[in-house]
Design a protein around this motif. Structure first.
Motif, PDB file in Angstrom:
ATOM      1  N   ALA A 190     106.022 -63.856   5.401  1.00  0.00           N
ATOM      2  CA  ALA A 190     104.676 -64.427   5.452  1.00  0.00           C
ATOM      3  C   ALA A 190     104.464 -65.122   6.791  1.00  0.00           C
ATOM      4  O   ALA A 190     105.241 -65.996   7.165  1.00  0.00           O
ATOM      5  CB  ALA A 190     104.487 -65.424   4.318  1.00  0.00           C
ATOM      6  N   VAL A 191     103.415 -64.733   7.491  1.00  0.00           N
ATOM      7  CA  VAL A 191     103.029 -65.372   8.749  1.00  0.00           C
ATOM      8  C   VAL A 191     101.798 -66.214   8.450  1.00  0.00           C
ATOM      9  O   VAL A 191     100.741 -65.679   8.108  1.00  0.00           O
ATOM     10  CB  VAL A 191     102.727 -64.321   9.838  1.00  0.00           C
ATOM     11  N   VAL A 192     101.976 -67.542   8.550  1.00  0.00           N
ATOM     12  CA  VAL A 192     100.894 -68.467   8.239  1.00  0.00           C
ATOM     13  C   VAL A 192     100.614 -69.307   9.477  1.00  0.00           C
ATOM     14  O   VAL A 192     101.497 -70.031   9.955  1.00  0.00           O
ATOM     15  CB  VAL A 192     101.247 -69.381   7.045  1.00  0.00           C
ATOM     16  N   LEU A 193      99.396 -69.207   9.991  1.00  0.00           N
ATOM     17  CA  LEU A 193      98.946 -69.973  11.151  1.00  0.00           C
ATOM     18  C   LEU A 193      97.936 -70.999  10.664  1.00  0.00           C
ATOM     19  O   LEU A 193      97.067 -70.682   9.844  1.00  0.00           O
ATOM     20  CB  LEU A 193      98.294 -69.050  12.173  1.00  0.00           C
ATOM     21  N   HIS A 194      98.049 -72.243  11.198  1.00  0.00           N
ATOM     22  CA  HIS A 194      97.138 -73.291  10.735  1.00  0.00           C
ATOM     23  C   HIS A 194      97.065 -74.383  11.793  1.00  0.00           C
ATOM     24  O   HIS A 194      98.086 -74.980  12.146  1.00  0.00           O
ATOM     25  CB  HIS A 194      97.655 -73.853   9.402  1.00  0.00           C
ATOM     26  N   GLN A 195      95.886 -74.619  12.308  1.00  0.00           N
ATOM     27  CA  GLN A 195      95.631 -75.693  13.271  1.00  0.00           C
ATOM     28  C   GLN A 195      96.582 -75.642  14.476  1.00  0.00           C
ATOM     29  O   GLN A 195      97.147 -76.647  14.888  1.00  0.00           O
ATOM     30  CB  GLN A 195      95.711 -77.057  12.575  1.00  0.00           C
TER      31      GLN A 195
ATOM     32  N   VAL B 279     103.380 -59.862   6.796  1.00  0.00           N
ATOM     33  CA  VAL B 279     102.094 -60.096   6.135  1.00  0.00           C
ATOM     34  C   VAL B 279     101.430 -61.346   6.707  1.00  0.00           C
ATOM     35  O   VAL B 279     102.007 -62.431   6.675  1.00  0.00           O
ATOM     36  CB  VAL B 279     102.291 -60.250   4.610  1.00  0.00           C
ATOM     37  N   LEU B 280     100.230 -61.191   7.225  1.00  0.00           N
ATOM     38  CA  LEU B 280      99.438 -62.330   7.666  1.00  0.00           C
ATOM     39  C   LEU B 280      98.812 -62.979   6.437  1.00  0.00           C
ATOM     40  O   LEU B 280      98.223 -62.291   5.593  1.00  0.00           O
ATOM     41  CB  LEU B 280      98.340 -61.880   8.629  1.00  0.00           C
TER      42      LEU B 280
END
Length: 145
Positions: free
Chosen positions: A13-18, A93-94
């Motif tokens: 899991a690719v999680v981008l945040h701020q 997975v984005l």
């Protein structure tokens, strides 16, 4: 070590945040001690999209919605004698962040939001920088801060 009978399917899991990316420090081989994306095996009857979200929650407590596949990674590692040790096909997975504060659980020793600019300073799994760049390049509504 006995050679694996078949390649194993996994999802990360690719999680981008701020302006940050969620990374974990792996507890087990093949990348023990290295920082990478949360993820693990895809269970029978489960999509890789669902597996990425499930593994993310299991390893970090963070909830995210799987959006789309970014790419696949072939992870094929041999020992010094040339025997196959690990063979994984990882679906990358984005995911869109929904909620939660990262807490290391399951098979990770640390988890946290890492500033994208700081990722290169960490001992990381192969392709982490490339995957982050790919995530930003294919997601026009977000970008590093």
């Amino acid at each position: 070590m006995k050679e694996p009978a078949l390649p194993r399917l996994g999802a990360i899991a690719v999680v981008l945040h701020q302006g940050k990316v969620l990374l974990v420090r792996r507890k087990n081989p093949p990348d023990a001690g290295l920082w990478g994306f949360p993820g693990g095996h895809v269970d029978a009857g489960e999509t890789a999209l669902a597996a990425a979200a499930r593994e993310l929650a299991e390893e970090t407590g963070v909830i995210a919605r799987p959006v789309r596949y970014l790419t696949n990674l072939d992870i094929i590692l041999h020992d010094a004698a040339g025997a196959l040790q690990f063979h994984f096909l990882l679906a990358v997975v984005l995911c869109d962040y929904v909620s939660g504060t990262p807490v290391a659980a399951d098979d990770v020793t640390d988890a946290g939001w890492i500033a994208v600019a700081d990722v290169r300073t960490l001992p990381s799994s192969a392709d982490v920088d490339r995957i982050i760049a790919l995530a930003y390049s294919t997601t026009p509504t977000i970008g590093p801060i």
